[in-house]
Design an enzyme around this catalytic site. Structure first.
Site, short mmCIF file in Angstrom:
data_model
loop_
_atom_site.label_atom_id
_atom_site.label_comp_id
_atom_site.label_asym_id
_atom_site.label_seq_id
_atom_site.Cartn_x
_atom_site.Cartn_y
_atom_site.Cartn_z
N HIS A 1 0.84 -1.21 0.00
CA HIS A 1 0.00 0.00 0.00
C HIS A 1 0.87 1.26 0.00
O HIS A 1 0.61 2.23 -0.71
CB HIS A 1 -0.89 0.03 1.26
CG HIS A 1 -1.87 -1.09 1.37
ND1 HIS A 1 -2.00 -1.87 2.50
CD2 HIS A 1 -2.80 -1.57 0.49
CE1 HIS A 1 -2.96 -2.76 2.32
NE2 HIS A 1 -3.45 -2.61 1.11
N LYS B 1 -17.81 -5.79 8.44
CA LYS B 1 -16.53 -6.44 8.15
C LYS B 1 -15.68 -6.48 9.41
O LYS B 1 -15.32 -5.44 9.96
CB LYS B 1 -15.80 -5.67 7.04
CG LYS B 1 -14.81 -6.51 6.30
CD LYS B 1 -14.41 -5.82 5.01
CE LYS B 1 -13.26 -6.54 4.32
NZ LYS B 1 -12.88 -5.90 3.06
N ARG C 1 -2.30 -6.33 -7.97
CA ARG C 1 -1.24 -7.33 -7.77
C ARG C 1 -1.26 -8.41 -8.83
O ARG C 1 -0.24 -8.98 -9.17
CB ARG C 1 -1.40 -8.01 -6.40
CG ARG C 1 -0.84 -7.24 -5.25
CD ARG C 1 -1.39 -7.74 -3.97
NE ARG C 1 -2.84 -7.59 -3.97
CZ ARG C 1 -3.62 -7.83 -2.94
NH1 ARG C 1 -3.11 -8.28 -1.83
NH2 ARG C 1 -4.92 -7.65 -3.03
P1 ADP Z 1 -9.93 -3.50 -0.14
O1 ADP Z 1 -10.68 -4.17 0.97
O2 ADP Z 1 -10.58 -2.26 -0.66
O3 ADP Z 1 -9.46 -4.42 -1.24
P2 ADP Z 1 -7.15 -3.45 0.75
O4 ADP Z 1 -6.66 -2.78 1.98
O5 ADP Z 1 -7.04 -4.92 0.69
O6 ADP Z 1 -8.64 -2.94 0.61
O7 ADP Z 1 -6.41 -2.85 -0.51
C1 ADP Z 1 -6.49 -1.50 -0.90
C2 ADP Z 1 -5.89 -1.32 -2.30
O8 ADP Z 1 -4.50 -1.65 -2.27
C3 ADP Z 1 -6.49 -2.24 -3.36
O9 ADP Z 1 -6.52 -1.54 -4.60
C4 ADP Z 1 -5.52 -3.39 -3.43
O10 ADP Z 1 -5.55 -4.04 -4.69
C5 ADP Z 1 -4.22 -2.64 -3.24
N1 ADP Z 1 -3.14 -3.50 -2.75
C6 ADP Z 1 -3.17 -4.40 -1.73
N2 ADP Z 1 -1.97 -5.00 -1.56
C7 ADP Z 1 -1.16 -4.48 -2.52
C8 ADP Z 1 0.20 -4.70 -2.90
N3 ADP Z 1 0.97 -5.60 -2.29
N4 ADP Z 1 0.69 -3.98 -3.94
C9 ADP Z 1 -0.09 -3.09 -4.58
N5 ADP Z 1 -1.37 -2.84 -4.29
C10 ADP Z 1 -1.90 -3.51 -3.27
#
Ligand code: ADP
Length: 150
Positions: A17, A41, A90
């Site tokens: 992130h 959630k 990803r």
């Molecule tokens: P959500 O519940 O909205 O998917 P997340 O916290 O899992 O929330 O992810 C937020 C954003 O960050 C999403 O667009 C997700 O695809 C992206 N993301 C998560 N992990 C990674 C990573 N390792 N590299 C790049 N983007 C990521």
């Protein structure tokens, strides 16, 4: 001023992130990280804890703001006057999901979603795996942004 939101659950906020936000700062003047706090959630970390971790990560970056919201993501974007949604990708699995949400948000409000493909170094990093490791008592420092402590 080009402002984007970076919405997510961030349970916890990972180095994946962190990388997306830093790259987003090359494209936008300001990024508002929006912690979605959907009541239904169940999360490991409280909203307050997640906010604190993100604050630690960006303590020297005034162009990053942090807020929580429990509305529709596009309504949150409108509330903070952002015309863009930043997301990270990803895998192809992520792609279908992001495309559907991005399309819906565009049809609803005209807001643009900007998706950055993760650097391959971070492709395996996910909040889900981080939580699993924590539940087995493992150290996840390598999953977290620099300066962030659990
Ligand atoms: P959500 O519940 O909205 O998917 P997340 O916290 O899992 O929330 O992810 C937020 C954003 O960050 C999403 O667009 C997700 O695809 C992206 N993301 C998560 N992990 C990674 C990573 N390792 N590299 C790049 N983007 C990521």
């Amino acid at each position: 001023m080009k402002r984007a939101i970076f919405p997510g659950t961030f349970d916890p906020f990972t180095i994946g992130h962190y990388s997306i936000v830093n790259r987003g700062l090359e494209l936008f003047d300001e990024i508002v990280i929006g912690i979605g706090s959907n009541q239904s959630k169940k999360t490991l970390f409280s909203v307050e804890k997640r906010m604190e971790m993100i604050r630690q990560a960006f303590e020297n970056e005034p162009r990053v703001k942090i807020e929580s919201y429990n509305s529709l993501t596009v309504d949150f974007a409108e509330k903070v006057n952002a015309r863009f949604i930043l997301r990270g990708l990803r895998s192809v699995g992520d792609f279908e999901y992001e495309r559907t949400i991005g399309d819906t948000n565009h049809i609803l409000t005209g807001i643009e979603t900007v998706i950055l493909c993760t650097y391959s170094t971070y492709a395996h990093i996910s909040s889900t795996v981080a939580r699993d490791l924590i539940s087995y008592g493992k150290d996840i420092t390598g999953f977290l942004p620099p300066n962030v402590k659990l």
